[in-house]
Design an enzyme around this catalytic site. Structure first.
Site, PDB file in Angstrom:
ATOM      1  N   ALA A 147       0.821  -1.210   0.000  1.00 14.81           N
ATOM      2  CA  ALA A 147       0.000   0.000   0.000  1.00 14.81           C
ATOM      3  C   ALA A 147       0.858   1.264   0.000  1.00 14.81           C
ATOM      4  O   ALA A 147       0.537   2.250  -0.666  1.00 14.81           O
ATOM      5  CB  ALA A 147      -0.925  -0.014   1.219  1.00 14.81           C
ATOM      6  N   LYS A 198       2.566 -16.641   1.927  1.00 11.78           N
ATOM      7  CA  LYS A 198       3.712 -15.718   1.854  1.00 11.78           C
ATOM      8  C   LYS A 198       3.794 -14.849   3.106  1.00 11.78           C
ATOM      9  O   LYS A 198       4.884 -14.410   3.494  1.00 11.78           O
ATOM     10  CB  LYS A 198       3.683 -14.891   0.573  1.00 11.78           C
ATOM     11  CG  LYS A 198       2.422 -14.053   0.352  1.00 11.78           C
ATOM     12  CD  LYS A 198       2.545 -12.651   0.869  1.00 11.78           C
ATOM     13  CE  LYS A 198       1.230 -11.920   0.727  1.00 11.78           C
ATOM     14  NZ  LYS A 198       1.264 -10.531   1.180  1.00 11.78           N
ATOM     15  N   ASP A 251       4.955 -11.962  -5.039  1.00 11.00           N
ATOM     16  CA  ASP A 251       4.335 -11.550  -3.781  1.00 11.00           C
ATOM     17  C   ASP A 251       5.135 -12.064  -2.586  1.00 11.00           C
ATOM     18  O   ASP A 251       5.308 -11.369  -1.579  1.00 11.00           O
ATOM     19  CB  ASP A 251       2.894 -12.074  -3.729  1.00 11.00           C
ATOM     20  CG  ASP A 251       2.004 -11.261  -2.788  1.00 11.00           C
ATOM     21  OD1 ASP A 251       2.474 -10.237  -2.257  1.00 11.00           O
ATOM     22  OD2 ASP A 251       0.854 -11.664  -2.582  1.00 11.00           O
ATOM     23  N   SER A 261       6.847  -4.483   4.829  1.00  7.03           N
ATOM     24  CA  SER A 261       6.142  -5.725   5.159  1.00  7.03           C
ATOM     25  C   SER A 261       5.862  -5.808   6.658  1.00  7.03           C
ATOM     26  O   SER A 261       6.769  -5.962   7.470  1.00  7.03           O
ATOM     27  CB  SER A 261       6.981  -6.939   4.733  1.00  7.03           C
ATOM     28  OG  SER A 261       6.423  -8.128   5.272  1.00  7.03           O
ATOM     29  N   ASN A 263       4.351  -8.227   8.159  1.00  3.76           N
ATOM     30  CA  ASN A 263       4.596  -9.586   8.628  1.00  3.76           C
ATOM     31  C   ASN A 263       6.077  -9.801   8.929  1.00  3.76           C
ATOM     32  O   ASN A 263       6.431 -10.418   9.931  1.00  3.76           O
ATOM     33  CB  ASN A 263       4.083 -10.607   7.610  1.00  3.76           C
ATOM     34  CG  ASN A 263       2.575 -10.680   7.602  1.00  3.76           C
ATOM     35  OD1 ASN A 263       1.963 -11.287   8.473  1.00  3.76           O
ATOM     36  ND2 ASN A 263       1.955 -10.035   6.620  1.00  3.76           N
TER      37      ASN A 263
END
Length: 335
Positions: A147, A198, A251, A261, A263
């Site tokens: 984003a 992922k 991805d 990221s 995550n």
């Protein structure tokens, strides 16, 4: 664009939902956009100042005030296309007042990269079972696209998957911009599960970094991760797919390596000794992989696929195993 598909309601108030709104606004196809977010104060701020106060606040959102609301049902009623963009763990709560009748005849797009907990279903399956949504009326947005880079208008590529590839192409035409390029796929299962997995691998990547492994090991981890991903999606939905395409490998790479990221950031904190709760509180954003790894652990009881990276992350997050010891054990299984 078909006149019957020109009203789009976006459900969710986070950074990826905000990025989706920006894409839809910047695309020149005639359309009317509606936006639901749970937080009434954020809705009021958007109506007054044309910015999301909490996520991607630099992005200007030019929508009519009446098109932004914290009341979902009326926004669903006017929509031809409903774009779901809340964390998978909160999807049921967001849709709690919505019935199958409310969604009848609508096209549904999922920009959610997660699994619905309890049911342990990908979004397509959950909506099919609970709301009777056909796979031909359903689309998935996937691909390497943070984003934050959409906000900066950096060139990004998205894959739209659907049981009806003509519908996917129609919707792709509504989000193409000078900085967004799109691909079409019929692989709903592969793109959804790939997006889920992922996130788990990005947590593993972050944990490794947190406990002190370097770039050489990261490369081995991710090369094993793409093979693990391929084994899993082949077991769940065996069709002819190229795992090297951007919706899968691309991805995975961006989520495992990018500074944006969440995550990876979450995993890095876990590797450095944070508890799950303290890491979540400090981030103030949802790391989908945390919920996903538990769901995948349950789903894989049915398939029995060898997924040692996922199991290592599960052991660390849910069985409170030592990140240092689990990563050392995992390293012995990688090639």
């Amino acid at each position: 664009m078909d006149k019957k598909l020109n009203k789009i309601t976006v459900v969710g108030g986070g950074s990826w939902a905000t990025a989706n709104i920006k894409m839809l606004i910047d695309n020149t196809t005639p359309k009317e956009i509606f936006w639901w977010m749970r937080n009434a104060e954020a809705v009021e701020h958007l109506q007054k100042f044309a910015h999301n106060p909490h996520y991607l606040s630099s992005v200007e959102i030019k929508l009519p005030e009446q098109n932004i609301s914290a009341d979902l049902k009326p926004l669903i009623a006017v929509a031809d296309i409903v774009l779901l963009n809340v964390p998978a763990a909160f999807l049921k709560q967001a849709l709690k007042d919505i019935t199958a009748a409310d969604l009848k005849g609508k096209k549904i797009v999922s920009a959610i990269k997660g699994i619905v907990p309890d049911e342990n279903l990908i979004i397509a399956e959950f909506l099919h079972q609970k709301y009777d949504i056909s796979f031909d009326d359903f689309m998935v947005i996937s691909g390497p696209c943070h984003a934050e880079e959409v906000a900066l208008e950096k060139l990004s590529y998205l894959t739209i998957a659907s049981g009806d590839t003509e519908l996917a192409a129609q919707f792709a035409g509504m989000i193409n911009t000078r900085y967004i390029k799109t691909n079409i796929s019929d692989d709903i299962y592969g793109t959804e599960y790939g997006a889920v997995l992922k996130n788990v691998y990005a947590i593993a990547s972050g944990i490794c970094h947190g406990v002190g492994y370097g770039d050489n090991f990261q490369a081995v981890l991710i090369s094993n991760a793409i093979r693990e991903l391929e084994r899993f999606v082949a077991a769940v939905h065996p069709i002819d797919r190229d795992i090297k395409e951007s919706a899968y490998l691309g991805d995975l790479l961006v989520t495992a390596y990018s500074q944006f990221s969440r995550n990876r950031t979450f995993g890095n904190m876990i590797g450095k000794g944070y508890t799950v709760t303290s890491a979540q509180l400090e981030m103030n954003m949802v790391a989908e992989g945390y919920y996903a790894v538990n769901c995948l652990h349950e789903v894989n009881k049915q398939y029995g696929v060898s997924i040692p990276i996922c199991e290592a992350v599960y052991a660390i997050l849910y069985q409170k195993r030592s990140p240092v010891i689990e990563m050392r054990n995992l390293a012995e299984k990688l090639s």
